[in-house]
Motif scaffolding. Structure first.
Motif, PDB file in Angstrom:
ATOM      1  N   PHE A  54       0.892  -1.441   0.212  1.00  9.72           N
ATOM      2  CA  PHE A  54      -0.201   0.119  -0.042  1.00  9.72           C
ATOM      3  C   PHE A  54       0.729   1.511   0.169  1.00  9.72           C
ATOM      4  CE2 PHE A  54      -2.469  -3.273   1.325  1.00  9.72           C
ATOM      5  CZ  PHE A  54      -3.412  -3.493   1.383  1.00  9.72           C
ATOM      6  N   THR A  55       2.002   1.499  -0.422  1.00 10.60           N
ATOM      7  CA  THR A  55       3.222   1.943  -0.767  1.00 10.60           C
ATOM      8  C   THR A  55       2.355   2.997  -1.769  1.00 10.60           C
ATOM      9  OG1 THR A  55       4.386   0.916  -1.844  1.00 10.60           O
ATOM     10  CG2 THR A  55       4.998   1.144   0.019  1.00 10.60           C
ATOM     11  N   PRO A  56       2.652   4.806  -1.518  1.00  6.35           N
ATOM     12  CA  PRO A  56       2.508   5.297  -2.211  1.00  6.35           C
ATOM     13  C   PRO A  56       2.117   5.147  -4.647  1.00  6.35           C
ATOM     14  CG  PRO A  56       3.176   6.538  -0.973  1.00  6.35           C
ATOM     15  CD  PRO A  56       2.992   5.326  -0.393  1.00  6.35           C
ATOM     16  N   ARG A  57       3.872   4.119  -4.445  1.00  8.59           N
ATOM     17  CA  ARG A  57       4.229   4.265  -5.616  1.00  8.59           C
ATOM     18  C   ARG A  57       3.929   2.668  -6.210  1.00  8.59           C
ATOM     19  NH1 ARG A  57       7.619   0.308  -7.496  1.00  8.59           N
ATOM     20  NH2 ARG A  57       8.237  -1.088  -5.257  1.00  8.59           N
ATOM     21  N   HIS A  58       3.237   1.294  -4.923  1.00  9.14           N
ATOM     22  CA  HIS A  58       2.382   0.185  -5.303  1.00  9.14           C
ATOM     23  C   HIS A  58       1.161   0.892  -5.473  1.00  9.14           C
ATOM     24  CE1 HIS A  58       1.994  -3.911  -4.145  1.00  9.14           C
ATOM     25  NE2 HIS A  58       1.297  -3.532  -5.817  1.00  9.14           N
ATOM     26  N   VAL A  59       0.120   2.234  -4.843  1.00 10.28           N
ATOM     27  CA  VAL A  59      -1.390   2.670  -4.872  1.00 10.28           C
ATOM     28  C   VAL A  59      -1.207   2.697  -6.363  1.00 10.28           C
ATOM     29  CG1 VAL A  59      -3.069   4.076  -4.732  1.00 10.28           C
ATOM     30  CG2 VAL A  59      -1.450   2.514  -3.018  1.00 10.28           C
ATOM     31  N   GLU A  60      -0.037   3.538  -7.355  1.00  8.70           N
ATOM     32  CA  GLU A  60      -0.494   4.676  -8.239  1.00  8.70           C
ATOM     33  C   GLU A  60       0.082   3.953  -9.031  1.00  8.70           C
ATOM     34  OE1 GLU A  60      -0.820   7.526 -10.482  1.00  8.70           O
ATOM     35  OE2 GLU A  60      -1.601   7.509  -9.084  1.00  8.70           O
ATOM     36  N   GLN A  61       0.324   2.460  -9.162  1.00  7.86           N
ATOM     37  CA  GLN A  61       0.567   1.394 -10.699  1.00  7.86           C
ATOM     38  C   GLN A  61      -0.543   1.014 -10.872  1.00  7.86           C
ATOM     39  OE1 GLN A  61       3.698  -1.020  -8.706  1.00  7.86           O
ATOM     40  NE2 GLN A  61       5.868   0.235  -9.220  1.00  7.86           N
ATOM     41  N   LEU A  62      -0.691   0.724  -9.536  1.00  3.36           N
ATOM     42  CA  LEU A  62      -2.739   0.260  -9.474  1.00  3.36           C
ATOM     43  C   LEU A  62      -3.641   0.817  -9.997  1.00  3.36           C
ATOM     44  CD1 LEU A  62      -2.747  -2.084  -5.774  1.00  3.36           C
ATOM     45  CD2 LEU A  62      -2.293  -2.731  -8.395  1.00  3.36           C
ATOM     46  N   ARG A  63      -3.254   2.145 -11.190  1.00  3.46           N
ATOM     47  CA  ARG A  63      -4.052   2.935 -11.048  1.00  3.46           C
ATOM     48  C   ARG A  63      -4.791   2.744 -12.742  1.00  3.46           C
ATOM     49  NH1 ARG A  63      -5.971   7.864 -10.230  1.00  3.46           N
ATOM     50  NH2 ARG A  63      -4.501   8.544  -9.110  1.00  3.46           N
ATOM     51  N   GLU A  64      -4.209   2.236 -12.930  1.00  4.18           N
ATOM     52  CA  GLU A  64      -4.854   1.681 -14.637  1.00  4.18           C
ATOM     53  C   GLU A  64      -5.517   0.296 -14.563  1.00  4.18           C
ATOM     54  OE1 GLU A  64      -5.294   2.316 -18.161  1.00  4.18           O
ATOM     55  OE2 GLU A  64      -4.309   3.630 -17.317  1.00  4.18           O
ATOM     56  N   ARG A  65      -5.162  -0.461 -13.695  1.00  2.00           N
ATOM     57  CA  ARG A  65      -5.781  -1.480 -13.678  1.00  2.00           C
ATOM     58  C   ARG A  65      -7.391  -1.091 -12.648  1.00  2.00           C
ATOM     59  NH1 ARG A  65      -5.399  -6.728 -12.734  1.00  2.00           N
ATOM     60  NH2 ARG A  65      -3.092  -6.438 -13.062  1.00  2.00           N
ATOM     61  N   VAL A  66      -7.685   0.051 -12.146  1.00  2.00           N
ATOM     62  CA  VAL A  66      -8.939   0.071 -11.252  1.00  2.00           C
ATOM     63  C   VAL A  66      -9.507   1.083 -12.122  1.00  2.00           C
ATOM     64  CG1 VAL A  66      -9.936   1.787  -9.827  1.00  2.00           C
ATOM     65  CG2 VAL A  66      -7.659   0.747  -9.461  1.00  2.00           C
ATOM     66  N   VAL A  67      -8.877   2.187 -13.447  1.00  2.00           N
ATOM     67  CA  VAL A  67      -9.319   2.737 -14.604  1.00  2.00           C
ATOM     68  C   VAL A  67      -9.795   1.768 -15.067  1.00  2.00           C
ATOM     69  CG1 VAL A  67      -9.650   3.761 -17.269  1.00  2.00           C
ATOM     70  CG2 VAL A  67      -7.815   4.534 -14.441  1.00  2.00           C
ATOM     71  N   THR A  68      -8.965   0.528 -15.375  1.00  2.00           N
ATOM     72  CA  THR A  68      -9.819   0.185 -16.812  1.00  2.00           C
ATOM     73  C   THR A  68     -11.712  -0.885 -16.332  1.00  2.00           C
ATOM     74  OG1 THR A  68      -7.931  -0.085 -17.789  1.00  2.00           O
ATOM     75  CG2 THR A  68      -8.811  -2.379 -18.564  1.00  2.00           C
ATOM     76  N   ALA A  69     -10.928  -1.417 -14.792  1.00  2.00           N
ATOM     77  CA  ALA A  69     -12.169  -2.450 -14.181  1.00  2.00           C
ATOM     78  C   ALA A  69     -13.368  -1.270 -13.510  1.00  2.00           C
ATOM     79  CB  ALA A  69     -11.169  -2.338 -12.885  1.00  2.00           C
ATOM     80  N   ALA A  70     -13.153  -0.375 -14.049  1.00  2.00           N
ATOM     81  CA  ALA A  70     -14.348   0.747 -13.780  1.00  2.00           C
ATOM     82  C   ALA A  70     -14.815   1.135 -15.062  1.00  2.00           C
ATOM     83  CB  ALA A  70     -13.324   2.628 -13.392  1.00  2.00           C
ATOM     84  N   GLY A  71     -14.232   0.913 -16.270  1.00  2.00           N
ATOM     85  CA  GLY A  71     -14.722   0.967 -17.450  1.00  2.00           C
ATOM     86  C   GLY A  71     -14.973   0.123 -18.245  1.00  2.00           C
ATOM     87  N   HIS A  72     -14.910  -1.494 -17.859  1.00  2.00           N
ATOM     88  CA  HIS A  72     -15.427  -2.748 -18.176  1.00  2.00           C
ATOM     89  C   HIS A  72     -17.008  -2.595 -17.096  1.00  2.00           C
ATOM     90  CE1 HIS A  72     -16.461  -6.702 -17.440  1.00  2.00           C
ATOM     91  NE2 HIS A  72     -15.980  -7.422 -16.718  1.00  2.00           N
ATOM     92  N   TYR A  73     -16.841  -2.686 -16.010  1.00  2.00           N
ATOM     93  CA  TYR A  73     -18.368  -2.469 -14.828  1.00  2.00           C
ATOM     94  C   TYR A  73     -19.402  -1.443 -15.562  1.00  2.00           C
ATOM     95  CZ  TYR A  73     -15.484  -6.362 -13.042  1.00  2.00           C
ATOM     96  OH  TYR A  73     -15.227  -7.336 -12.220  1.00  2.00           O
ATOM     97  N   ALA A  74     -18.746  -0.206 -15.768  1.00  2.00           N
ATOM     98  CA  ALA A  74     -19.382   0.797 -16.130  1.00  2.00           C
ATOM     99  C   ALA A  74     -20.724   0.319 -17.647  1.00  2.00           C
ATOM    100  CB  ALA A  74     -19.210   2.298 -17.092  1.00  2.00           C
ATOM    101  N   ASP A  75     -19.260  -0.423 -18.986  1.00  2.00           N
ATOM    102  CA  ASP A  75     -19.824  -1.464 -20.099  1.00  2.00           C
ATOM    103  C   ASP A  75     -21.008  -1.949 -19.158  1.00  2.00           C
ATOM    104  OD1 ASP A  75     -18.259   0.059 -21.420  1.00  2.00           O
ATOM    105  OD2 ASP A  75     -17.348  -1.189 -21.671  1.00  2.00           O
ATOM    106  N   ARG A  76     -21.014  -2.767 -18.896  1.00  2.00           N
ATOM    107  CA  ARG A  76     -21.327  -3.789 -18.235  1.00  2.00           C
ATOM    108  C   ARG A  76     -23.270  -3.498 -17.682  1.00  2.00           C
ATOM    109  NH1 ARG A  76     -20.383  -8.515 -14.360  1.00  2.00           N
ATOM    110  NH2 ARG A  76     -20.755  -7.118 -12.425  1.00  2.00           N
ATOM    111  N   LEU A  77     -22.793  -2.180 -17.197  1.00  2.00           N
ATOM    112  CA  LEU A  77     -23.634  -1.747 -16.352  1.00  2.00           C
ATOM    113  C   LEU A  77     -24.822  -1.000 -17.385  1.00  2.00           C
ATOM    114  CD1 LEU A  77     -25.445  -0.284 -13.834  1.00  2.00           C
ATOM    115  CD2 LEU A  77     -24.552   1.424 -13.926  1.00  2.00           C
ATOM    116  N   ALA A  78     -24.147  -0.323 -18.273  1.00  2.00           N
ATOM    117  CA  ALA A  78     -24.789   0.212 -19.392  1.00  2.00           C
ATOM    118  C   ALA A  78     -25.685  -0.616 -20.488  1.00  2.00           C
ATOM    119  CB  ALA A  78     -23.718   0.537 -20.689  1.00  2.00           C
ATOM    120  N   ALA A  79     -25.620  -2.171 -20.295  1.00  2.00           N
ATOM    121  CA  ALA A  79     -25.438  -3.429 -21.263  1.00  2.00           C
ATOM    122  C   ALA A  79     -27.104  -3.764 -20.585  1.00  2.00           C
ATOM    123  CB  ALA A  79     -24.350  -4.478 -21.405  1.00  2.00           C
TER     124      ALA A  79
END
Length: 400
Positions: free
Chosen positions: A104-129
Motif C-alpha cells: 500500500f505504498t504510494p508507488r504501489h497504489v499508483e501502479q494500480l491506477r490503470e487497473r482501477v480505470v480499466t475495471a471501472a470502464g468494464h463494469y460501466a459497460d456492463r451497467l450500460a448493457a
C-alpha cells in the motif's frame, strides 16, 4: 464527575433507516452515553467529535478482546480470524503493519491506477448493457461491488468469482437474514481462507498474500492465526467499505443536484468530493470497539476497566461543535478533515487506495451516464438493519 447515565436503546428501525437524527438527539444528551445494543449487550457510546478524536490516541483504550471484562466484544470470530491489525495493540500492530504496508505504498497504489480505470470502464459497460436491456439496474452488483473486488483480488491473488462469494459472506456478518446466519458466514470465510492459503503455499505467486505466507513460513514473523487474520482483514476492508462508499456516493450526489452539477463542470473537484463523502456518508457507524485498561473518565463520565467503548464516527462527523452546518453535503467545504479512515496508529493502511478507487469509480459513472437517476423514490430504498454499518442493500438506477 457526572453521575451514571440512564441506559438508552437507540438502535431501532428508525436508526437503521436514518441514524443521523438519532445521533443529534444523543449528542444533546451527552458526550458519553451508556447504550444497549440490539443483542442486549451494554456499551459506552462516545458521541462528540472532540472526545472521539482524543479517544483514538488514548493508550488506555485497548482494542484487544482479552482486555474485555463484560459486555459487547464485536463479532465472535475464531482465533484464526481475530489476530488482525484491528484487534491488536501498538507493539504487535506495528509488527503486522510493517509486513503488509509494502502493498500500500504510494508507488504501489499508483501502479494500480490503470487497473482501477480499466475495471471501472468494464463494469460501466456492463451497467450500460443492463440499463439498455432492462431499463434499470442495481448499481451494487453491477458496478460498486465487483470493482473493489478486482483490485483487492489482484493484490491477494483472489479470483473475482471467489471475491463475490466472500463479499456475500461479509454482508451476512453485518446484516444476517436469519438466526445463525452470521456464524455460517464466518465459517464459510474461515474455510475459504484456509483453502486459499493452502493453494498459495503450494503454488506461490507475485502477490501480497504469497509474501505474507513467506514471512510466516520462512521468516517466522507471523503466527498461522495472524496470517489467516491478515488475509481476512485485507479482503474485508478492501471490499466492504469501498463498495458502499461508491454506492452511497452515487445516492448522495443524485440527492444533491447542485453539488453534482458543480462536479460535472469541474471534475478536478473529485478529490474534494471524496473527502466530503467520507465525512458525510461513510457506512461505518463506529470505530473498532475498545476496552479501558483501567477505570477512566471521558468528558467527566467514569467508565470501568474492561467495559466496551464505542467511538461514534458517524455521530462525530455530524457534530455542529466541529463542523458548521454538519448535515449539509458540501464538496466546497473548507475544512473536510474527518475520522472516517481512522486516526493515530490505527489509521487505515489502504486509505490512498480507497480514495483512488472511489474517485475513479464516481468519475467514470459521471462521465458515462450524464442522465443517471434513481429508479425508485428515496424512501423506498432498502438499508441494512445494522448498528455497525449504514449501507444500502440495493441501489436501483435508470437513465433519464
Amino acid at each position: 464527575m457526572t453521575p451514571p447515565t440512564t441506559l438508552l436503546r437507540p438502535f431501532d428501525a428508525e436508526f437503521f433507516r436514518d441514524p443521523y437524527p438519532v445521533y443529534a438527539r444523543l449528542r444533546e444528551l451527552g458526550a458519553v452515553l451508556e447504550v444497549a445494543l440490539p443483542d442486549g449487550a451494554r456499551a459506552w457510546l462516545v458521541t462528540r467529535e472532540e472526545e472521539v478524536r482524543v479517544a483514538f490516541t488514548d493508550r488506555r483504550l485497548s482494542v484487544n478482546k482479552a482486555r474485555s471484562r463484560n459486555g459487547y466484544q464485536g463479532f465472535s470470530l475464531p482465533p484464526a480470524l481475530d489476530a488482525n491489525l484491528a484487534n491488536v495493540d501498538p507493539d504487535d500492530h506495528l509488527r503486522l503493519r510493517r509486513l503488509v504496508s509494502k502493498g500500500f505504498t504510494p508507488r504501489h497504489v499508483e501502479q494500480l491506477r490503470e487497473r482501477v480505470v480499466t475495471a471501472a470502464g468494464h463494469y460501466a459497460d456492463r451497467l450500460a448493457a443492463q440499463l439498455a436491456e432492462c431499463g434499470q439496474a442495481d448499481l451494487l452488483p453491477e458496478f460498486a461491488t465487483p470493482l473493489p473486488l478486482v483490485v483487492i483480488g489482484h493484490l491477494l491473488g483472489v479470483p473475482e468469482a471467489d471475491g463475490r462469494a466472500f463479499s456475500r459472506w461479509v454482508a451476512a456478518m453485518f446484516a444476517p437474514d436469519h438466526p445463525g446466519h452470521t456464524a455460517e458466514a464466518i465459517d464459510h470465510i474461515h474455510r475459504y481462507l484456509l483453502g486459499l492459503i493452502g493453494a498459495r503455499r503450494a503454488k506461490p505467486g507475485d502477490d501480497l498474500l504469497s509474501s505474507l505466507i513467506a514471512a510466516r513460513d520462512e521468516g517466522d514473523r507471523l503466527s498461522e492465526d495472524e496470517l489467516v487474520s491478515l488475509a481476512f482483514l485485507l479482503l474485508m476492508a478492501g471490499t466492504e467499505n469501498v463498495q458502499h462508499l461508491i454506492a452511497g456516493g452515487v445516492l448522495i450526489l443524485l440527492s444533491h443536484p447542485e453539488q453534482l452539477a458543480d462536479l460535472r463542470r469541474r471534475p478536478e473537484l473529485m478529490p474534494e468530493a471524496v473527502e466530503e463523502l467520507l465525512r458525510y456518508g461513510h457506512p461505518n457507524q463506529m470505530a473498532v470497539r475498545r476496552f479501558p485498561l483501567e477505570d477512566i473518565e471521558i468528558a467527566g463520565t467514569r467508565i470501568p476497566a474492561g467495559d466496551t467503548v464505542l467511538l461514534g464516527l458517524a455521530s462525530a462527523h455530524r457534530d455542529p461543535a466541529r463542523y458548521p452546518e454538519p448535515d449539509r453535503f458540501d464538496i466546497h467545504r473548507a475544512d473536510k478533515a474527518h475520522l472516517a479512515l481512522g486516526h493515530g496508529v490505527h489509521y487505515c493502511l489502504g486509505a490512498a487506495l480507497a480514495r483512488m478507487e472511489i474517485g475513479i469509480a464516481l468519475g467514470t459513472l459521471l462521465d458515462r451516464f450524464p442522465c443517471l437517476e434513481l429508479a425508485v423514490p428515496v424512501e423506498q430504498l432498502e438499508w441494512r438493519a445494522s448498528f455497525r454499518s449504514h449501507a444500502l442493500r440495493r441501489l436501483p438506477v435508470k437513465v433519464g
